[in-house]
Design an enzyme around this catalytic site. Sequence first.
Site, PDB file in Angstrom:
ATOM      1  N   PRO A 103       0.845  -1.157   0.013  1.00 27.88           N
ATOM      2  CA  PRO A 103      -0.014   0.102  -0.109  1.00 27.88           C
ATOM      3  C   PRO A 103       0.889   1.271  -0.020  1.00 27.88           C
ATOM      4  O   PRO A 103       1.804   1.167   0.469  1.00 27.88           O
ATOM      5  CB  PRO A 103      -0.650  -0.110   1.240  1.00 27.88           C
ATOM      6  CG  PRO A 103      -0.657  -1.562   1.460  1.00 27.88           C
ATOM      7  CD  PRO A 103       0.456  -2.135   1.261  1.00 27.88           C
ATOM      8  N   CYS A 104       0.176   2.296  -0.560  1.00 29.74           N
ATOM      9  CA  CYS A 104       0.884   3.428  -0.397  1.00 29.74           C
ATOM     10  C   CYS A 104       0.797   4.113   0.891  1.00 29.74           C
ATOM     11  O   CYS A 104      -0.167   4.192   1.396  1.00 29.74           O
ATOM     12  CB  CYS A 104       0.322   4.622  -1.470  1.00 29.74           C
ATOM     13  SG  CYS A 104       1.238   6.131  -1.756  1.00 29.74           S
TER      14      CYS A 104
END
Length: 416
Positions: free
Chosen positions: A95-96
């Site tokens: 995930p960012c």
Amino acid sequence: MRTVKSERVFVSVSLNILELFAGVGGFRVGLERADENLFVTKWANQWEPSKKAQDAFDCYNYHFSDSRNLNEDISKIPDDFLENLDLNMLVGGFPCQDYSVARSLSGGMGIEGKKGVLFWEIVRAIRLAKPNFVLLENVDRLLKSPSTQRGRDFSIMLAAFNELGYSVEWRVINAAEYGFAQRRRRIYIFAYRNDLNFYHEQQKYSDDELLFSEGFFAKEFPVEKFVVKDRITIGELSHDIVEISDSYSASLYNSGVMRDGKFTSIETAPIEEKAITLGEILQPVEEVDDKYYLSDEKLEKFKYLRGSKKIERTSKTGHTYIFSEGGMSETDDLDKPGRTMLTSESSINRSTHIVKVGDRHRVLTPIECERLNGFPDNWTNTMNDRMRYFCMGNALVTGVIERIGKRVKSITIESD
């Protein structure tokens, strides 16, 4: 499956893989297409926090029941499990996050930002399992985040890899520019241990030679032999990751290499290939259920959302401003590859694909969304339509991973 590791030699009959943040298995689909005998995913972790239904994990587990698939918080996986893996390659579409770090009162490193822990869990796995190769995927804006200190987050990642004894190449790849059906731009990060033959082979070349022709990505994803608009940054990373977090920034571009703490980043131009078009991936009319077609009311809403607009708005502080948005075509061009698919695909919003077939308008079907990412038809039919769209919006283009897999395969052959 036999593997042999030594200080400088890497010989392998198969590559044992751990897939983190596995989703519905895009890495595994692509790598097994490249060579199902070489790439053997033995462990996978997929867990969606705060959700009772674990649709992505259930889909992965349905298709790949032969591996040890963990449905739990990655931070709860014990150190001794990771330390005892006979691991050759770690992959993941993480995930960012917020990557910033700070010192705690005791002098140790802490994490600022609730999601920042996830990247450091990858670091923990690498430190304990010591894979030969690491392949990660993320959104391309990672190179520019955060907006107040551009390049900091990715520089922290590079410094972490350097500290672990790895070199790194990265490339932002638009899948459509290399022949695939979706204009999906993502950054791919390939790290390799500094005691491998591949590292010593790469040392024969300059950074420019690696990025233009001899490096990891240039072999499968060729680029023109010039720097776009003279965009180039050469730098050296501090050994203090907290110092990078506090004050470091850099202009980072779509291609780069980091070795021994020194990096070069340049803007490259792809040598483009003919892409698959949106029209080519559509299902025949007789296979499309009426529920995917738009009523007149929904069509009007989409036309408004996709049209240009200027709207007066008031901020929370009472400030009045004009929100403006440019127009886009009422329907997607069937003679071009699809736009980037988001997790909100098929809902009533500006980003949803709208196609006109005959005299009727409709959204894409879940099968067509799977095709945009190169999955087999009905790959996600273990879940309802809403989640099928969501999972495909989160997925990657498996054809890009297949080509990366072919490059990894060539490395293992060269290293034998």
